[in-house]
Design an enzyme around this catalytic site. Structure first.
Site, PDB file in Angstrom:
ATOM      1  N   ASP A  47       0.779  -1.255   0.000  1.00 27.62           N
ATOM      2  CA  ASP A  47       0.000   0.000   0.000  1.00 27.62           C
ATOM      3  C   ASP A  47       0.811   1.307   0.000  1.00 27.62           C
ATOM      4  O   ASP A  47       1.795   1.422   0.740  1.00 27.62           O
ATOM      5  CB  ASP A  47      -0.854   0.102   1.261  1.00 27.62           C
ATOM      6  CG  ASP A  47      -1.563  -1.173   1.636  1.00 27.62           C
ATOM      7  OD1 ASP A  47      -1.491  -2.140   0.886  1.00 27.62           O
ATOM      8  OD2 ASP A  47      -2.184  -1.190   2.699  1.00 27.62           O
ATOM      9  N   GLU A 229     -10.499  -2.343   4.509  1.00 25.24           N
ATOM     10  CA  GLU A 229      -9.144  -1.858   4.803  1.00 25.24           C
ATOM     11  C   GLU A 229      -8.972  -0.459   4.200  1.00 25.24           C
ATOM     12  O   GLU A 229      -9.751  -0.027   3.356  1.00 25.24           O
ATOM     13  CB  GLU A 229      -8.096  -2.788   4.171  1.00 25.24           C
ATOM     14  CG  GLU A 229      -8.195  -4.239   4.616  1.00 25.24           C
ATOM     15  CD  GLU A 229      -7.086  -5.121   4.060  1.00 25.24           C
ATOM     16  OE1 GLU A 229      -6.496  -5.883   4.825  1.00 25.24           O
ATOM     17  OE2 GLU A 229      -6.800  -5.068   2.848  1.00 25.24           O
TER      18      GLU A 229
HETATM   19  C1  FRU Z   1      -3.906  -3.614   2.766  1.00 24.16           C
HETATM   20  C2  FRU Z   1      -3.270  -4.057   4.078  1.00 24.16           C
HETATM   21  C3  FRU Z   1      -3.619  -3.080   5.182  1.00 24.16           C
HETATM   22  C4  FRU Z   1      -2.489  -3.277   6.143  1.00 24.16           C
HETATM   23  C5  FRU Z   1      -1.325  -3.513   5.225  1.00 24.16           C
HETATM   24  C6  FRU Z   1      -0.293  -4.462   5.782  1.00 24.16           C
HETATM   25  O1  FRU Z   1      -3.245  -4.078   1.643  1.00 24.16           O
HETATM   26  O2  FRU Z   1      -3.694  -5.367   4.398  1.00 24.16           O
HETATM   27  O3  FRU Z   1      -4.888  -3.288   5.735  1.00 24.16           O
HETATM   28  O4  FRU Z   1      -2.285  -2.174   6.975  1.00 24.16           O
HETATM   29  O5  FRU Z   1      -1.850  -4.034   4.037  1.00 24.16           O
HETATM   30  O6  FRU Z   1       0.842  -4.487   4.984  1.00 24.16           O
END
Ligand code: FRU
Length: 526
Positions: A47, A229
């Site tokens: 992300d 998320e």
């Molecule tokens: C989304 C996610 C978020 C989390 C991160 C962990 O892709 O699952 O919810 O904070 O990636 O790397």
């Protein structure tokens, strides 16, 4: 003696040729590596995080595991750009610590120094992130995700974690993460939007340190086929209107219409406490920011000046279904292009449109234009383009007749018999992105199992296709950004052929412009 000299020479020659090979490896980008999309210097990335604009600089942080090319202990990688196009890598901003890995989150400029972290006229940038405590997770607890903050007093170069972390503990919600913080001017307070499994929760704070629960949204709205998320909450003026609306982005994994990870959005009002869906927005209708498979966890930049006024979005160009097994080794994954979001009213409610940011035009190099003409069958372009078709921006405007049966678009291919197609299916009224024969796909049965479709959001006889291709990805902005599709692919040999085609009936090509895209300047930190 002689044999020893020869032996030494062989060793020296060996070292020399090894060095040469190593140097070549560094200078020639690894196969499938994009040339002008943001990628990490090496190893794993997911992300985008903490995107914030301050004193002429766009900051991009990102989920990063610097010691492996699969997901692992999360850090925040960092890069800076002055134009959203040329990026300079920075040292890692945040490392995991005893409270946990550093998961996704946001960053804000604390203009009023509400946090008190600033001093001597130096304003703090404050990052708000999730701590993911592995020991807690392994022990089967539900409170292992908490929220922490860190601040920078040197324009984002170095970061200090707040000694009072975590600033928000966990009441026992297994998935409670990805804080996106904004300053809510009307109520003069900070608002944090947190993903909480099947809904989002809003918290408020005067100083970024003390947070109070305000409300929840989403248990009965939107898609629930996966975990929520990476939310984002922002206000935006619809084109031509003074009234501001509020948009809530929520990524969901799995559960996207074309499979795996995707980002839905809601439009409504937010008063500093509660988000209420706009009456024109049907709670049963799900809206998606992009209908390809590879745009996930995207959020928008914070603190872009009012004078600029844009709402700029960037996503992670991958999908959890296969992100960790795609056929790249020295690095994994890229970000989407930066996009400007616009809110428009349609007969079916509010719609978010995405357009590539204007700055991308600076990457345009040689160009080629086809004269307006009727199109049936194909025009093989690579022979006339004068440049390779895989670093390309294409703008097509195609007129379709009444009841057109035509299926038209662009097709990239190679002499290994592999091809990628993107275009419009007039009888179905759907845009499509087809990577089912685009090369390597044995790494995941989910990768090339279906053609991806997206419905058209506007009416009219002129269909516009604006496509960016960068070695191993295509981004379609159709009808000026009303419909977007982002997909990655991995041809065993780079696509070196391109045609524009129309099947099952003619169309009129009103405009066809092709630009070679220059490699952007991604450099290491000073
Ligand atoms: C989304 C996610 C978020 C989390 C991160 C962990 O892709 O699952 O919810 O904070 O990636 O790397």
């Amino acid at each position: 003696m002689i044999t020893r000299t020869i032996f030494l020479c062989l060793i020296i020659a060996g070292i020399f040729s090894c060095r040469q090979e190593a140097a070549q490896e560094v200078s020639a980008p690894e196969k499938h590596r994009p040339r002008w999309h943001f990628t990490p210097p090496s190893m794993w990335m997911n992300d985008p995080n903490g995107m914030v604009y301050y004193e002429g600089e766009y900051h991009l942080f990102y989920q990063h595991y610097p010691d492996g090319s699969v997901w692992g202990p999360m850090h925040w990688g960092h890069a800076i750009s002055r134009d959203l196009v040329n990026w300079q890598h920075q040292p890692i901003a945040l490392y995991p610590d005893s409270l946990g890995y550093i998961f996704s989150g946001s960053a804000v400029v604390d203009w009023n120094n509400t946090s008190g972290f600033g001093h001597d006229n130096t304003l703090p940038i404050v990052a708000i992130f999730t701590y993911h405590n592995m020991a807690g997770e392994k022990a089967g607890r539900n409170d292992f995700q908490t929220q922490g903050i860190a601040y920078s007093l040197d324009k984002g170069r170095t970061w200090t974690k707040y000694a009072g972390n975590p600033v928000l503990s966990n009441p026992g919600i297994r998935d409670l993460r990805d804080p996106k913080v904004i300053w809510h001017d009307a109520t003069h307070q900070w608002v944090m939007t947190l993903a909480a499994g099947d809904h989002v929760r809003f918290y408020t704070s005067p100083d970024l340190k003390e947070w109070s629960y305000a409300s929840s949204f989403g248990k009965n709205q939107g898609s629930h086929r996966g975990v929520w998320e990476c939310p984002d909450l922002f206000s935006i003026s619809p084109e031509g209107e003074e009234l501001r609306q509020w948009v809530l982005l929520v990524s969901i994994n799995p559960g996207a219409p074309n499979g795996g990870s995707g980002t839905q959005y809601f439009v409504g009002q937010f008063d500093g406490q509660e988000f209420v869906l706009d009456p024109a927005q049907d709670p049963g209708v799900y809206n998606w920011i992009d209908l390809g498979r590879d745009n996930y966890a995207g959020v928008t930049w914070s603190d872009i000046s009012l004078k600029d006024g844009r709402r700029i979005f960037m996503g992670w160009m991958s999908n959890w279904q296969y992100a960790q097994v795609v056929p790249t080794t020295s690095w994994r994954s890229a970000m989407t292009l930066p996009r400007e979001l616009q809110l428009k009213k349609s007969p079916r409610g509010w719609r978010l449109w995405s357009r590539p940011v204007e700055e991308l035009k600076m990457l345009r190099d040689s160009s080629f234009t086809l004269s307006p003409q009727s199109l049936t069958g194909k025009i093989q372009l690579d022979e006339i383009l004068g440049f390779p078709p895989t670093l390309l921006e294409v703008l097509l405007e195609v007129e379709i007749g009444n009841n057109s049966q035509s299926v038209f678009g662009l097709e990239w291919h190679n002499d290994a018999g592999e091809s990628y197609r993107v275009g419009f299916d007039a009888p179905l009224g759907l845009f499509f992105s087809d990577r089912t024969r685009a090369g390597k796909n044995d790494f995941s049965s989910d990768f090339a199992n279906a053609i991806h479709y997206a419905s058209r959001q506007v009416e009219g006889k002129i269909v516009k296709l604006h496509v960016f291709v960068d070695v191993a990805s295509a981004e379609l902005f159709a009808d000026d950004g009303a419909t977007c599709m982002t997909d990655i692919f991995f041809p065993s040999k780079d696509f070196d052929k391109l045609n524009v085609y129309a099947q099952n009936g003619p169309v009129t090509l009103r405009k066809a412009e092709f630009f070679l895209i220059r490699n952007y300047g991604i450099t290491n930190y000073e």
